[in-house]
Design an enzyme around this catalytic site. Structure first.
Site, short mmCIF file in Angstrom:
data_model
loop_
_atom_site.label_atom_id
_atom_site.label_comp_id
_atom_site.label_asym_id
_atom_site.label_seq_id
_atom_site.Cartn_x
_atom_site.Cartn_y
_atom_site.Cartn_z
N HIS A 131 -5.07 2.18 7.01
CA HIS A 131 -3.67 2.62 7.14
C HIS A 131 -3.36 3.72 6.12
O HIS A 131 -2.80 4.76 6.46
CB HIS A 131 -2.75 1.41 6.96
CG HIS A 131 -1.28 1.73 6.97
ND1 HIS A 131 -0.42 1.26 7.95
CD2 HIS A 131 -0.52 2.47 6.13
CE1 HIS A 131 0.81 1.71 7.69
NE2 HIS A 131 0.78 2.45 6.59
N GLU A 132 -3.75 3.48 4.87
CA GLU A 132 -3.43 4.46 3.81
C GLU A 132 -4.24 5.74 3.98
O GLU A 132 -3.73 6.84 3.76
CB GLU A 132 -3.65 3.85 2.42
CG GLU A 132 -2.81 2.62 2.11
CD GLU A 132 -1.33 2.75 2.43
OE1 GLU A 132 -0.79 3.87 2.40
OE2 GLU A 132 -0.71 1.71 2.74
N GLY A 184 0.84 -1.19 0.00
CA GLY A 184 0.00 0.00 0.00
C GLY A 184 0.87 1.24 0.00
O GLY A 184 2.02 1.20 0.46
CO CO Z 1 2.14 3.56 5.50
#
Ligand code: CO
Length: 157
Positions: free
Chosen positions: A130-131, A46
């Protein structure tokens, strides 16, 4: 193919809030393609645009060989919880556990500006959270369960 430089953890760019994409043009396509090449070359699953120094709401996640690009992503629903290990291309030598929702629904746009809605769970939900955090200047280490990094201290990613 063009690789971009990955910005590392101590750089204040990673702490800034990204702006929405308004124009879906060649520059966006180039950014997405470069981000993907940069992520794959660095063995990541990612990446978010601020990690290559671009403060725009653009993320890519790849799970099971499936690439997912999302522009201006917004989490509209979330439920449940999961705890699992995370790492980040911008954070060297640290992996640790983070609590995330188990199910999420995300709205956003594809690279052509078409609206999309995605409901997902488990690892993909974790990766997207997370992204999306990157777009708000948040790193996984901010949310990491204290001390959990010791469990993974052998890994050197
Ligand atoms: Co990251």
């Amino acid at each position: 193919m063009a690789l971009r430089t990955i910005i590392m953890q101590d750089n204040e760019i990673l702490r800034k809030v990204s702006k929405p994409v308004k124009i879906f043009d060649k520059n966006l396509t180039q950014l997405l393609d470069d981000m993907y090449d940069t992520m794959v070359t660095a063995n990541g699953c990612g990446i978010a645009a601020p990690q290559v120094g671009v403060l725009r709401q653009v993320i890519i996640v790849e799970t099971n060989g499936q690439k997912l690009e999302l522009i201006n992503p917004v989490i509209t629903k979330q439920s449940g919880s999961q705890v699992g290990v995370e790492g980040c291309l911008s954070v060297k030598n640290i992996n640790g556990d983070v609590e995330r929702p188990y199910n999420i629904t995300v709205k956003g746009f594809d690279r052509y500006g078409n609206e999309m809605t995605l409901s997902c769970c488990d690892f993909l939900a974790r990766a997207l959270c997370h992204e999306i955090d990157h777009l708000n200047g948040t790193l996984f280490t901010d949310k990491m369960i204290k001390g959990s990094e010791k469990k993974y201290s052998k890994s050197t990613k």
